[in-house]
Every structure is written in structure tokens, then in C-alpha cells.
Scaffold this motif. Structure first.
Motif, PDB file in Angstrom:
ATOM      1  N   GLU A  14       0.831  -1.212   0.000  1.00  0.00           N
ATOM      2  CA  GLU A  14       0.000   0.000   0.000  1.00  0.00           C
ATOM      3  C   GLU A  14       0.864   1.261   0.000  1.00  0.00           C
ATOM      4  O   GLU A  14       0.528   2.241  -0.664  1.00  0.00           O
ATOM      5  N   ILE A  15       1.970   1.221   0.728  1.00  0.00           N
ATOM      6  CA  ILE A  15       2.884   2.367   0.744  1.00  0.00           C
ATOM      7  C   ILE A  15       3.686   2.417  -0.552  1.00  0.00           C
ATOM      8  O   ILE A  15       3.905   3.488  -1.124  1.00  0.00           O
ATOM      9  N   LEU A  16       4.112   1.251  -1.039  1.00  0.00           N
ATOM     10  CA  LEU A  16       4.875   1.196  -2.297  1.00  0.00           C
ATOM     11  C   LEU A  16       4.068   1.781  -3.455  1.00  0.00           C
ATOM     12  O   LEU A  16       4.609   2.486  -4.305  1.00  0.00           O
ATOM     13  N   LYS A  17       2.772   1.509  -3.449  1.00  0.00           N
ATOM     14  CA  LYS A  17       1.904   2.027  -4.515  1.00  0.00           C
ATOM     15  C   LYS A  17       1.904   3.554  -4.490  1.00  0.00           C
ATOM     16  O   LYS A  17       2.015   4.213  -5.533  1.00  0.00           O
ATOM     17  N   ALA A  18       1.792   4.135  -3.293  1.00  0.00           N
ATOM     18  CA  ALA A  18       1.801   5.589  -3.165  1.00  0.00           C
ATOM     19  C   ALA A  18       3.146   6.170  -3.606  1.00  0.00           C
ATOM     20  O   ALA A  18       3.192   7.174  -4.328  1.00  0.00           O
ATOM     21  N   LEU A  19       4.249   5.532  -3.196  1.00  0.00           N
ATOM     22  CA  LEU A  19       5.582   6.011  -3.584  1.00  0.00           C
ATOM     23  C   LEU A  19       5.748   5.977  -5.093  1.00  0.00           C
ATOM     24  O   LEU A  19       6.340   6.879  -5.697  1.00  0.00           O
ATOM     25  N   ASN A  20       5.192   4.955  -5.712  1.00  0.00           N
ATOM     26  CA  ASN A  20       5.253   4.831  -7.157  1.00  0.00           C
ATOM     27  C   ASN A  20       4.509   5.980  -7.831  1.00  0.00           C
ATOM     28  O   ASN A  20       5.004   6.612  -8.764  1.00  0.00           O
ATOM     29  N   LYS A  21       3.302   6.279  -7.319  1.00  0.00           N
ATOM     30  CA  LYS A  21       2.493   7.373  -7.876  1.00  0.00           C
ATOM     31  C   LYS A  21       3.159   8.721  -7.652  1.00  0.00           C
ATOM     32  O   LYS A  21       3.001   9.651  -8.440  1.00  0.00           O
ATOM     33  N   LEU A  22       3.907   8.837  -6.562  1.00  0.00           N
ATOM     34  CA  LEU A  22       4.586  10.088  -6.234  1.00  0.00           C
ATOM     35  C   LEU A  22       5.891  10.269  -7.016  1.00  0.00           C
ATOM     36  O   LEU A  22       6.540  11.304  -6.924  1.00  0.00           O
ATOM     37  N   GLY A  23       6.286   9.241  -7.752  1.00  0.00           N
ATOM     38  CA  GLY A  23       7.493   9.328  -8.570  1.00  0.00           C
ATOM     39  C   GLY A  23       8.785   9.177  -7.801  1.00  0.00           C
ATOM     40  O   GLY A  23       9.836   9.664  -8.227  1.00  0.00           O
ATOM     41  N   PHE A  24       8.725   8.479  -6.660  1.00  0.00           N
ATOM     42  CA  PHE A  24       9.951   8.265  -5.881  1.00  0.00           C
ATOM     43  C   PHE A  24      10.895   7.333  -6.642  1.00  0.00           C
ATOM     44  O   PHE A  24      10.476   6.291  -7.136  1.00  0.00           O
ATOM     45  N   ASP A  25      12.162   7.719  -6.688  1.00  0.00           N
ATOM     46  CA  ASP A  25      13.182   6.824  -7.233  1.00  0.00           C
ATOM     47  C   ASP A  25      13.719   5.977  -6.091  1.00  0.00           C
ATOM     48  O   ASP A  25      13.037   5.766  -5.102  1.00  0.00           O
ATOM     49  N   ALA A  26      14.925   5.493  -6.229  1.00  0.00           N
ATOM     50  CA  ALA A  26      15.554   4.707  -5.164  1.00  0.00           C
ATOM     51  C   ALA A  26      15.646   5.562  -3.896  1.00  0.00           C
ATOM     52  O   ALA A  26      15.694   6.781  -3.970  1.00  0.00           O
ATOM     53  N   PRO A  27      15.677   4.935  -2.729  1.00  0.00           N
ATOM     54  CA  PRO A  27      15.756   5.689  -1.474  1.00  0.00           C
ATOM     55  C   PRO A  27      17.004   6.566  -1.428  1.00  0.00           C
ATOM     56  O   PRO A  27      18.063   6.191  -1.935  1.00  0.00           O
ATOM     57  N   THR A  28      16.856   7.746  -0.816  1.00  0.00           N
ATOM     58  CA  THR A  28      18.029   8.578  -0.555  1.00  0.00           C
ATOM     59  C   THR A  28      18.814   7.941   0.597  1.00  0.00           C
ATOM     60  O   THR A  28      18.333   7.021   1.263  1.00  0.00           O
ATOM     61  N   GLU A  29      20.012   8.460   0.855  1.00  0.00           N
ATOM     62  CA  GLU A  29      20.848   7.878   1.909  1.00  0.00           C
ATOM     63  C   GLU A  29      20.163   7.919   3.272  1.00  0.00           C
ATOM     64  O   GLU A  29      20.179   6.945   4.024  1.00  0.00           O
ATOM     65  N   VAL A  30      19.523   9.058   3.587  1.00  0.00           N
ATOM     66  CA  VAL A  30      18.872   9.163   4.895  1.00  0.00           C
ATOM     67  C   VAL A  30      17.694   8.193   5.000  1.00  0.00           C
ATOM     68  O   VAL A  30      17.451   7.591   6.049  1.00  0.00           O
ATOM     69  N   GLN A  31      16.971   7.997   3.896  1.00  0.00           N
ATOM     70  CA  GLN A  31      15.855   7.042   3.904  1.00  0.00           C
ATOM     71  C   GLN A  31      16.353   5.608   4.060  1.00  0.00           C
ATOM     72  O   GLN A  31      15.778   4.820   4.822  1.00  0.00           O
ATOM     73  N   GLU A  32      17.435   5.303   3.383  1.00  0.00           N
ATOM     74  CA  GLU A  32      17.997   3.953   3.449  1.00  0.00           C
ATOM     75  C   GLU A  32      18.454   3.601   4.864  1.00  0.00           C
ATOM     76  O   GLU A  32      18.291   2.465   5.321  1.00  0.00           O
ATOM     77  N   LYS A  33      18.976   4.598   5.584  1.00  0.00           N
ATOM     78  CA  LYS A  33      19.501   4.336   6.927  1.00  0.00           C
ATOM     79  C   LYS A  33      18.437   4.451   8.017  1.00  0.00           C
ATOM     80  O   LYS A  33      18.500   3.760   9.033  1.00  0.00           O
ATOM     81  N   VAL A  34      17.452   5.324   7.809  1.00  0.00           N
ATOM     82  CA  VAL A  34      16.462   5.590   8.851  1.00  0.00           C
ATOM     83  C   VAL A  34      15.288   4.615   8.822  1.00  0.00           C
ATOM     84  O   VAL A  34      14.845   4.133   9.870  1.00  0.00           O
ATOM     85  N   ILE A  35      14.766   4.310   7.640  1.00  0.00           N
ATOM     86  CA  ILE A  35      13.534   3.502   7.534  1.00  0.00           C
ATOM     87  C   ILE A  35      13.631   2.169   8.285  1.00  0.00           C
ATOM     88  O   ILE A  35      12.765   1.861   9.111  1.00  0.00           O
ATOM     89  N   PRO A  36      14.665   1.349   8.046  1.00  0.00           N
ATOM     90  CA  PRO A  36      14.713   0.054   8.752  1.00  0.00           C
ATOM     91  C   PRO A  36      14.801   0.208  10.261  1.00  0.00           C
ATOM     92  O   PRO A  36      14.251  -0.607  11.013  1.00  0.00           O
ATOM     93  N   ARG A  37      15.463   1.265  10.726  1.00  0.00           N
ATOM     94  CA  ARG A  37      15.640   1.446  12.174  1.00  0.00           C
ATOM     95  C   ARG A  37      14.336   1.902  12.846  1.00  0.00           C
ATOM     96  O   ARG A  37      14.056   1.518  13.976  1.00  0.00           O
ATOM     97  N   ILE A  38      13.555   2.726  12.140  1.00  0.00           N
ATOM     98  CA  ILE A  38      12.254   3.093  12.702  1.00  0.00           C
ATOM     99  C   ILE A  38      11.340   1.876  12.732  1.00  0.00           C
ATOM    100  O   ILE A  38      10.630   1.642  13.724  1.00  0.00           O
ATOM    101  N   LEU A  39      11.363   1.079  11.670  1.00  0.00           N
ATOM    102  CA  LEU A  39      10.565  -0.155  11.656  1.00  0.00           C
ATOM    103  C   LEU A  39      10.990  -1.090  12.784  1.00  0.00           C
ATOM    104  O   LEU A  39      10.181  -1.863  13.307  1.00  0.00           O
TER     105      LEU A  39
END
Length: 481
Positions: A14-39
Motif C-alpha cells: 500500500e505504501i509502495l503504490k503511493a511512492l510509485n504514484k509520487l514518482g519516488f526513485d531509489a531511497p536517498t541515503e537518509v531514507q535507506e539508513k532511517v527507515i529500517p531502524r524506525i521499523l
């Protein structure tokens, strides 16, 4: 976008679908490091510059983690300015659209009763400035018992603006069983003190910019007398092939004066400062984001939180009072992978400020002569059509909005309509399921409902003859924003 880039971080469909519609490319460095740790529910202290993608870094995992059916707020986000609070609310709403995540923004100079009404509905995220958040807590409009995640965004700016005491009061009132995520471009001693006091086992993440500011942004200084600044500004606008551009001044009065000067020269311009109503400020920012306005003349505080990726030029009509604000200002250009240009008009009485800024940067800023500027103006005069140019911009939320229809039903709380009544009526329409129904917003006299997957027209037509609580209500298909 390669969905695997985000799904590898543990992000669901459900989140991936929204990111796709928003035109997100690969995660930025901060997203790559922060997302797994918040999860993984780790407390975080993140040092990262504006424009690195940090809103999505906390927004993506938290939109996935909230329990949709829970009524009370689960995420509290503290932001230093109204504009940033509104920007975060919009970003959260887009990221969590297909999970039906609701975000509410609360801030000063906006009617308390309207925010109170919104807080009484089911809201997953509350985003706000510390003063207004504290106000709602004291009025008992904001329930804190179910807050499981606290985000402190732009912590150093909170300190600069004098909000830190309010932030600490809020921290003391929140449940202990929560995670805290602090984001800051710099880490002054007071911020470190708060981290050590309220975050016992936190992970530190520091995002170093891969490209230095001096490599991403061409910085130029024109030295002049104070009385000649207006003429120099006019030459800069004539000589440089500017797209979306921001002109910074230190006071509201100077902003209005400069905006008037630019307008009289025939350029498309609007002013932005704290003396305007919130409605005026929001309309101005949206016009600039959409490219209807080429030049935005602003104060430092008013410009905080403006997320525009393709600002080509930043012009300092006056150097800022604080050297750190020079970096914040010029950081509005050269974002993501773009190159930018920052031009400062410096009078003799500002030379001490310039020296302090250069010392802070660690290198001298290139100075160009007024003769070179005159030559640039002469050259550009042979290229007509630049003066009134409108910059066409892509609204990154458009991909989501295009397939969502908002329908207004002329019945609300006074008719005792509940979300379940609306769900039942729409769910009875052939070919429509609960997955096609988005956020239902029930107000006193009307109800707004979002319909996904391009089924809006079908639902609208069917609702004309479908009863809700045994009655047929008139319906209206709302225009897309």
C-alpha cells in the motif's frame, strides 16, 4: 521506480503504490539508513541537511506502523514553522493515502476551534508547532495516551526560534513507552543535552552530503553602496536566466518594498512574510511551487519548510543576521542532483557579516565586478522573452490525485451519519469494495469521501440513487485540486 528498492527496506504494497504514484526513485541515503531502524523501533538522532529526503525517511515507516482503526493520535511531529507543519502533513497524507492515514496540522494564527474539530475525529498523525501543540494539550483537545512515536524535526531551528522550552514540556507529558526520532542539520550543545536526557538508548546517524555546497551551488557577491541595491537587483534579474528564484530580505517591510520594485519591473513576483494571513501564505507558496510565480521575496522564517526542488537562483538582497541562515537560504537551490546559483548584494556596512559568513563556510565567496554584471545585462538583452517567463512544474502529488475522486454528500453529523453508514452504502455498489474507499470526513452538515482506483464517477452516479440511513442525499463530485 524500482519498487524493490523500498520493499527491500521492509515497505509493504500500500505504501509502495503511493511512492510509485509520487514518482519516488531509489531511497536517498537518509531514507535507506532511517527507515529500517524506525521499523525496528529504535530511537534515532539524525544529523541531516534540509532537502535530503528526511520527511519521507520518517513518514514512510510510520505510515506503515500506525494502526488505522485506532481513534487517538499515535504519532506526534513537532516542527518549527507553520509552513513546515503543513508540508509534512501533505507529505504524510500522500505517502499514507492508500492506507487511509489521516494527518492533522495545528499551528498558530489559525482558528483553534477548527483544529479542535479535526482533532476530535480519527487522526493518526498530529503535526504542529510547539506553542499550538501545547495549547491543545492544555485545552485537553489532544489526547497523548496513545502517542507511540515522537518526531522532532529541524531541532536546531526550534532552538534558534526559542521553542526548546516548550519542546521539553511536551516531552515530559508524553507516555514513556514511545520512540523518539530527532532530526537536525546541526547539533548544538542544548540539542545534545535534550538527546541525553530524553533518549537513553538511541542510534546516531549522520548523513554527509556527497557533494559539497560549494560544488553544487555557484556563489557570487556583488559589492555596492546601500542606495544602489535596487538597481543592482534589477540588473541581476535582467542578466541571469533565472527560473524559479527566491529573494531574501531581513524584515517584512523590506520584503514588501522589494516585491513592489520587482513587480514594477514587469516580473511575476509575490511576497512572503509573517505579517500575512495563513491563507495568503499558503496560496503564495502553492503558486510558487506550481510555477505561476517566478520570484518569491521572503524573510528567513517565512521560507522555512518550503520544499521546492527546482529553485534555480537564490538572491540575498540583504545578508542574514545569523551566519547559519546564509547556508539555509542558499540551500533552497542546488537540491537533489541539481546545480544552483546564489547571488548576494553586499553593501559596505555588511562587509563584517560577509567576513563572518566566509569564516563559517571555510572559504571566500567569489566577488564579481559591476562592470561584469553590466556586460551580462547587455548580452541577455539580445535574448528577449525571459522577463515574464512562467516555469512549468510537475506536482509530485498529481500522480495520486489523478486517480482519486472526492465526493461530497449533503448530510453529516447532524443527520447522525457515521463512517460505517457511508462504507455500507458505497460498499453495496456493484464492483466497489472497501479497498476502493479512502478517508471519510464527516462534518456537521456534510460528508466528504475519497474514492480510489478511478471508480469515482461510478460511485458518484450510483450514490444519487443509493440510500444512507434510509434516506437519499444529494451528492456532488468535487473538482480535482
Amino acid at each position: 521506480m524500482n519498487n524493490n528498492d523500498f520493499s527491500n527496506l521492509g515497505i509493504k504494497n500500500e505504501i509502495l503504490k503511493a511512492l510509485n504514484k509520487l514518482g519516488f526513485d531509489a531511497p536517498t541515503e537518509v531514507q535507506e539508513k532511517v527507515i529500517p531502524r524506525i521499523l525496528d523501533k529504535q530511537d534515532l538522532i539524525v544529523k541531516s541537511q534540509t532537502g535530503s529526503g528526511k520527511t519521507a525517511a520518517f513518514g514512510i515507516p510510520l505510515c506503515q506502523m500506525v494502526e488505522i482503526e485506532q481513534r487517538n493520535p499515535q504519532v506526534l511531529v513537532l516542527a518549527p514553522t507553520r509552513e513546515l507543519a503543513l508540508q509534512i502533513k501533505q507529505d504524510i497524507g500522500n505517502i499514507g493515502k492508500f492506507r487511509k492515514v489521516r494527518a492533522c496540522a495545528v499551528y498558530g494564527r489559525h482558528p483553534v476551534h477548527l483544529q479542535e474539530r479535526e482533532l476530535k475525529q480519527r487522526v493518526h498523525f498530529v503535526v504542529g508547532t510547539p506553542g499550538r501543540i501545547m495549547d491543545h494539550i492544555e485545552r485537553e483537545n489532544l489526547v497523548l495516551s496513545d502517542i507511540r512515536h515522537l518526531v522532532i524535526d529541524e531541532a536546531d531551528e526550534m532552538l534558534n526560534m526559542g521553542f526548546i522550552d516548550q519542546v521539553e514540556k511536551i516531552l515530559d507529558l508524553l507516555p514513556e513507552a514511545r520512540n523518539t526520532y530527532l532530526f537536525s542539520a546541526t547539533m548544538p550543545d542544548k540539542i545534545e543535552e535534550i538527546c541525553s536526557k530524553y533518549m537513553k538508548e538511541s542510534t546516531r546517524i549522520e548523513i554527509e552530503s556527497l557533494i559539497k555546497v560549494e560544488d553544487k551551488i555557484d556563489q557570487i557577491v556583488y559589492l555596492t553602496e546601500d542606495r544602489d541595491k535596487e538597481g543592482i537587483l534589477n540588473k541581476i534579474m535582467q542578466g541571469y536566466n533565472a527560473g524559479s528564484s527566491m529573494i531574501f530580505c531581513n524584515t517584512r517591510e523590506t520584503v514588501d518594498k522589494v516585491a513592489d520594485i520587482v513587480k514594477k519591473r514587469g516580473f511575476n513576483v509575490q511576497a512572503l512574510h509573517g505579517g500575512m494571513t495563513q491563507r495568503e501564505r499558503t496560496q503564495t507558496i502553492n503558486s510558487f511551487k506550481k510555477g505561476f510565480v517566478q520570484f518569491l521575496v521572503a524573510t528567513d522564517v517565512a521560507a522555512r519548510g518550503i520544499d521546492v526542488e527546482d529553485v534555480t537562483h537564490v538572491i540575498n538582497y540583504e545578508l542574514p543576521f545569523e551566519k547559519e541562515n546564509y547556508v539555509h537560504r542558499i540551500g533552497r537551490t542546488g537540491r537533489i542532483d541539481n546545480k544552483g546559483m546564489a547571488i548576494s548584494i553586499v553593501s559596505n556596512k555588511e562587509l563584517i557579516k560577509l567576513g563572518m559568513i566566509e569564516e563559517y563556510l571555510g572559504y571566500p565567496i567569489q566577488s564579481k565586478s559591476l562592470k561584469e554584471l553590466d556586460e551580462l545585462v547587455l548580452k541577455s538583452s539580445k535574448e528577449p522573452g525571459l522577463k515574464r517567463r512562467r516555469i512549468t512544474k510537475k506536482d509530485k502529488s498529481q500522480g495520486i490525485q489523478n486517480e482519486i475522486t472526492r465526493i461530497r454528500i449533503n448530510g453529516g453529523k447532524k443527520k447522525k451519519i457515521r463512517p460505517a453508514d457511508v462504507m455500507g452504502a458505497i460498499g453495496s455498489i456493484e464492483g466497489v469494495t472497501s479497498e476502493d474507499i479512502g478517508i471519510i470526513d464527516i462534518q456537521d452538515t456534510c460528508t466528504y469521501v475519497e474514492i480510489f482506483h478511478n471508480k469515482g464517477r461510478k460511485v458518484y452516479q450510483a450514490l444519487k440513487n443509493t440510500s444512507i440511513k434510509g434516506k437519499i442525499f444529494t451528492v456532488k463530485e468535487m473538482k480535482k485540486k
